[in-house]
Design a protein around this motif. Structure first.
Motif, PDB file in Angstrom:
ATOM      1  N   ALA A 210       0.827  -1.210   0.000  1.00 23.08           N
ATOM      2  CA  ALA A 210       0.000   0.000   0.000  1.00 23.08           C
ATOM      3  C   ALA A 210       0.863   1.263   0.000  1.00 23.08           C
ATOM      4  O   ALA A 210       0.581   2.232  -0.720  1.00 23.08           O
ATOM      5  N   ASN A 211       1.911   1.272   0.808  1.00 24.61           N
ATOM      6  CA  ASN A 211       2.823   2.427   0.822  1.00 24.61           C
ATOM      7  C   ASN A 211       3.520   2.589  -0.526  1.00 24.61           C
ATOM      8  O   ASN A 211       3.742   3.718  -0.988  1.00 24.61           O
ATOM      9  N   HIS A 212       3.857   1.481  -1.146  1.00 24.12           N
ATOM     10  CA  HIS A 212       4.489   1.508  -2.467  1.00 24.12           C
ATOM     11  C   HIS A 212       3.534   2.141  -3.485  1.00 24.12           C
ATOM     12  O   HIS A 212       3.928   3.010  -4.279  1.00 24.12           O
ATOM     13  N   LEU A 213       2.279   1.735  -3.446  1.00 21.04           N
ATOM     14  CA  LEU A 213       1.285   2.311  -4.356  1.00 21.04           C
ATOM     15  C   LEU A 213       1.105   3.807  -4.096  1.00 21.04           C
ATOM     16  O   LEU A 213       0.952   4.597  -5.042  1.00 21.04           O
ATOM     17  N   ASN A 214       1.122   4.201  -2.834  1.00 17.71           N
ATOM     18  CA  ASN A 214       0.981   5.625  -2.521  1.00 17.71           C
ATOM     19  C   ASN A 214       2.148   6.424  -3.100  1.00 17.71           C
ATOM     20  O   ASN A 214       1.968   7.550  -3.568  1.00 17.71           O
ATOM     21  N   ASP A 215       3.356   5.838  -3.079  1.00 11.43           N
ATOM     22  CA  ASP A 215       4.499   6.490  -3.718  1.00 11.43           C
ATOM     23  C   ASP A 215       4.244   6.677  -5.217  1.00 11.43           C
ATOM     24  O   ASP A 215       4.471   7.763  -5.769  1.00 11.43           O
ATOM     25  N   ILE A 216       3.780   5.627  -5.870  1.00 16.30           N
ATOM     26  CA  ILE A 216       3.528   5.696  -7.310  1.00 16.30           C
ATOM     27  C   ILE A 216       2.435   6.708  -7.626  1.00 16.30           C
ATOM     28  O   ILE A 216       2.517   7.446  -8.618  1.00 16.30           O
ATOM     29  N   ALA A 217       1.421   6.766  -6.756  1.00 19.52           N
ATOM     30  CA  ALA A 217       0.269   7.638  -7.004  1.00 19.52           C
ATOM     31  C   ALA A 217       0.647   9.106  -7.113  1.00 19.52           C
ATOM     32  O   ALA A 217      -0.057   9.891  -7.752  1.00 19.52           O
ATOM     33  N   LYS A 218       1.746   9.488  -6.517  1.00 15.38           N
ATOM     34  CA  LYS A 218       2.154  10.891  -6.550  1.00 15.38           C
ATOM     35  C   LYS A 218       2.587  11.347  -7.937  1.00 15.38           C
ATOM     36  O   LYS A 218       2.630  12.545  -8.211  1.00 15.38           O
ATOM     37  N   SER A 219       2.927  10.382  -8.801  1.00 11.50           N
ATOM     38  CA  SER A 219       3.309  10.745 -10.165  1.00 11.50           C
ATOM     39  C   SER A 219       2.504  10.007 -11.232  1.00 11.50           C
ATOM     40  O   SER A 219       2.459  10.438 -12.383  1.00 11.50           O
ATOM     41  N   LEU A 250      -4.389   5.078  -1.351  1.00  4.82           N
ATOM     42  CA  LEU A 250      -4.975   6.240  -2.022  1.00  4.82           C
ATOM     43  C   LEU A 250      -4.987   7.489  -1.150  1.00  4.82           C
ATOM     44  O   LEU A 250      -5.609   8.496  -1.526  1.00  4.82           O
ATOM     45  N   ARG A 251      -4.294   7.455  -0.015  1.00  6.67           N
ATOM     46  CA  ARG A 251      -4.424   8.571   0.922  1.00  6.67           C
ATOM     47  C   ARG A 251      -3.971   9.901   0.320  1.00  6.67           C
ATOM     48  O   ARG A 251      -4.580  10.946   0.602  1.00  6.67           O
ATOM     49  N   THR A 252      -2.930   9.891  -0.502  1.00  4.65           N
ATOM     50  CA  THR A 252      -2.485  11.140  -1.123  1.00  4.65           C
ATOM     51  C   THR A 252      -3.506  11.621  -2.142  1.00  4.65           C
ATOM     52  O   THR A 252      -3.843  12.814  -2.191  1.00  4.65           O
ATOM     53  N   LYS A 260     -11.714   9.787  -8.927  1.00 11.06           N
ATOM     54  CA  LYS A 260     -11.669   8.350  -9.184  1.00 11.06           C
ATOM     55  C   LYS A 260     -11.228   7.583  -7.939  1.00 11.06           C
ATOM     56  O   LYS A 260     -11.721   6.484  -7.674  1.00 11.06           O
ATOM     57  N   ALA A 261     -10.311   8.173  -7.182  1.00  9.76           N
ATOM     58  CA  ALA A 261      -9.883   7.536  -5.938  1.00  9.76           C
ATOM     59  C   ALA A 261     -11.027   7.526  -4.929  1.00  9.76           C
ATOM     60  O   ALA A 261     -11.261   6.512  -4.253  1.00  9.76           O
ATOM     61  N   LEU A 262     -11.746   8.618  -4.836  1.00  9.43           N
ATOM     62  CA  LEU A 262     -12.881   8.690  -3.919  1.00  9.43           C
ATOM     63  C   LEU A 262     -13.963   7.689  -4.311  1.00  9.43           C
ATOM     64  O   LEU A 262     -14.540   7.003  -3.460  1.00  9.43           O
ATOM     65  N   LYS A 263     -14.211   7.581  -5.602  1.00  7.66           N
ATOM     66  CA  LYS A 263     -15.229   6.638  -6.069  1.00  7.66           C
ATOM     67  C   LYS A 263     -14.835   5.213  -5.736  1.00  7.66           C
ATOM     68  O   LYS A 263     -15.682   4.404  -5.315  1.00  7.66           O
ATOM     69  N   HIS A 325      -5.828  17.962   6.565  1.00  3.75           N
ATOM     70  CA  HIS A 325      -5.951  17.237   7.836  1.00  3.75           C
ATOM     71  C   HIS A 325      -7.256  16.450   7.839  1.00  3.75           C
ATOM     72  O   HIS A 325      -8.288  16.935   7.361  1.00  3.75           O
ATOM     73  N   LYS A 326      -7.211  15.253   8.403  1.00  2.00           N
ATOM     74  CA  LYS A 326      -8.410  14.432   8.493  1.00  2.00           C
ATOM     75  C   LYS A 326      -9.288  14.912   9.638  1.00  2.00           C
ATOM     76  O   LYS A 326      -8.799  15.238  10.709  1.00  2.00           O
ATOM     77  N   LEU A 327     -10.586  14.952   9.395  1.00  2.00           N
ATOM     78  CA  LEU A 327     -11.522  15.303  10.454  1.00  2.00           C
ATOM     79  C   LEU A 327     -12.377  14.091  10.839  1.00  2.00           C
ATOM     80  O   LEU A 327     -12.308  13.610  11.958  1.00  2.00           O
ATOM     81  N   LYS A 328     -13.124  13.548   9.867  1.00  2.00           N
ATOM     82  CA  LYS A 328     -14.000  12.443  10.229  1.00  2.00           C
ATOM     83  C   LYS A 328     -14.567  11.793   8.971  1.00  2.00           C
ATOM     84  O   LYS A 328     -14.722  12.440   7.938  1.00  2.00           O
TER      85      LYS A 328
END
Length: 379
Positions: A210-219, A250-252, A260-263, A325-328
């Protein structure tokens, strides 16, 4: 590397690399080979160690070790493997990171075993070491020098019986691995490895994926979204675990409001809601004090909502930099009214940012969409 200081007087470098740990390392070598000069090694290693930062200590221990093991790299590699304690418990699934004192052994392999004639031996040695402490930093030198050969070996490691070996196949190939040298291969080069590892039963491995995917997602967001959708269709990973992985990966993109990430996570990009009474409790605060805001949310249909707030911080040059920042996360029903409030402390001694006086903005962001903005003065 900066010191990790979660509490007063705490020093990560002193906790991980100190006389006790050096003596432990020396005892392992001496137990495997009684001719290893344990006392002299400890004395030489401790000389100047406490003046060094964390990564410098790793290099220092590795360079000192060169004086106490065989000059012939093949023999030195055998000495290293012979002294290793039993592998980390293969039945565990998480929170078992091993002992940092073995990190210098990976540095030793990089310093002495990077020649082509040593490649197979060096990779075998790193495979043995990573079962005691992750060799994610050391393996990157071999990926950069011998990309085809090393990536081919890592693809095999992705099927290994020991989960620390499998994890290294993902963690060592991360494009943006913290505190480590950048890789010279394509950002998506390890996708075949991730395709193998995404169904792993071990959380330590899937967290790395998951962290690896988040790295890729930035570009390259498209590649990440395609992979997650493909894995969902394949059904090789437990639904709950894949949902956790997707959220983490997908956090970033979620912070950026990527529709698309939200969906994919089950959030509509245009939620049917109304936001009212958004207000700041105080319009002026000082560093160390808190901003407080509240708002009312009315739902026009059943909705899953990811509620964030974005602070536009004033920078040293007078411009602003946004931080989400995350709220809820909430699920609201049609016709319902929800009141929400938040208190956010502006820490004066934060290690990740510096506060500067000026007009700051706070924007509500719900499912990636802005729903109102308020301002405050930082004095």
């Amino acid at each position: 590397m900066a010191n990790d200081t979660p509490g007063a007087g705490f020093s990560l470098k002193d906790q991980l690399f100190n006389r006790d740990r050096v003596e432990y390392l020396a005892s392992l070598f001496h137990h495997a080979d009684c001719q290893f000069e344990r006392t002299a090694f400890v004395r030489a290693t401790m000389k100047g160690l406490t003046d060094l930062e964390l990564k410098q200590r790793i290099v220092h221990i590795a360079s000192t070790l060169e004086r106490f093991v065989a000059d012939d790299y093949k023999l030195a590699a055998k000495q290293i493997v012979d002294m290793l304690p039993p592998p980390l418990d293969p039945t565990k699934t998480d929170d078992d990171f091993g002992d940092f004192i073995f990190a210098p052994l990976g540095e030793f392999v990089v310093r002495n075993g990077l020649e082509k004639r040593h490649l197979k031996l060096s990779l075998r040695t790193l495979k043995a070491l990573t079962q005691r402490f992750s060799m994610e930093d050391a393996i990157r030198a071999f990926i950069n020098r011998y990309p085809a050969e090393t990536m081919s070996e890592l693809q095999k490691w992705a099927c290994d019986s020991h989960y620390h070996v499998r994890r290294l196949a993902s963690e060592g190939t991360r494009p943006l691995l913290p505190w480590s040298k950048r890789l010279e291969i394509e950002t998506t080069a390890a996708m075949p490895i991730l395709d193998q590892l995404h169904s792993d039963p071990t959380r330590l491995v899937t967290r790395s994926v998951a962290n690896h995917l988040n790295d890729i997602a930035k570009s390259d967001p498209a590649t990440v979204l395609a992979a997650l959708n493909r894995w969902k269709r394949q059904g090789d990973q437990a639904e709950e675990e894949l949902r956790w992985m997707s959220k983490h990966a997908l956090r970033t993109l979620v912070k950026q409001g990527n529709p698309k990430a939200l969906k994919l996570l089950g959030f509509r990009a245009n939620p049917a809601i109304e936001v009212s009474e958004f207000s700041m409790a105080r319009k002026a605060v000082k560093p160390g004090e808190a901003i407080e805001f509240a708002f009312v949310l009315q739902a026009q249909r059943d909705e899953a909502l990811m509620i964030d707030y974005v602070i536009d911080f004033v920078k040293a040059n007078g411009k602003r930099s946004s931080k989400v920042h995350k709220l809820k996360q909430v699920e609201v029903s049609r016709g319902s009214t929800t009141e929400l409030q938040k208190r956010h402390i502006l820490r004066a001694n934060a290690t990740t940012y510096t506060l500067y006086p000026g007009t700051h903005h706070v924007t509500l962001q719900i499912n990636g969409k802005a729903f109102g903005r308020e301002s405050f003065e930082l004095l």
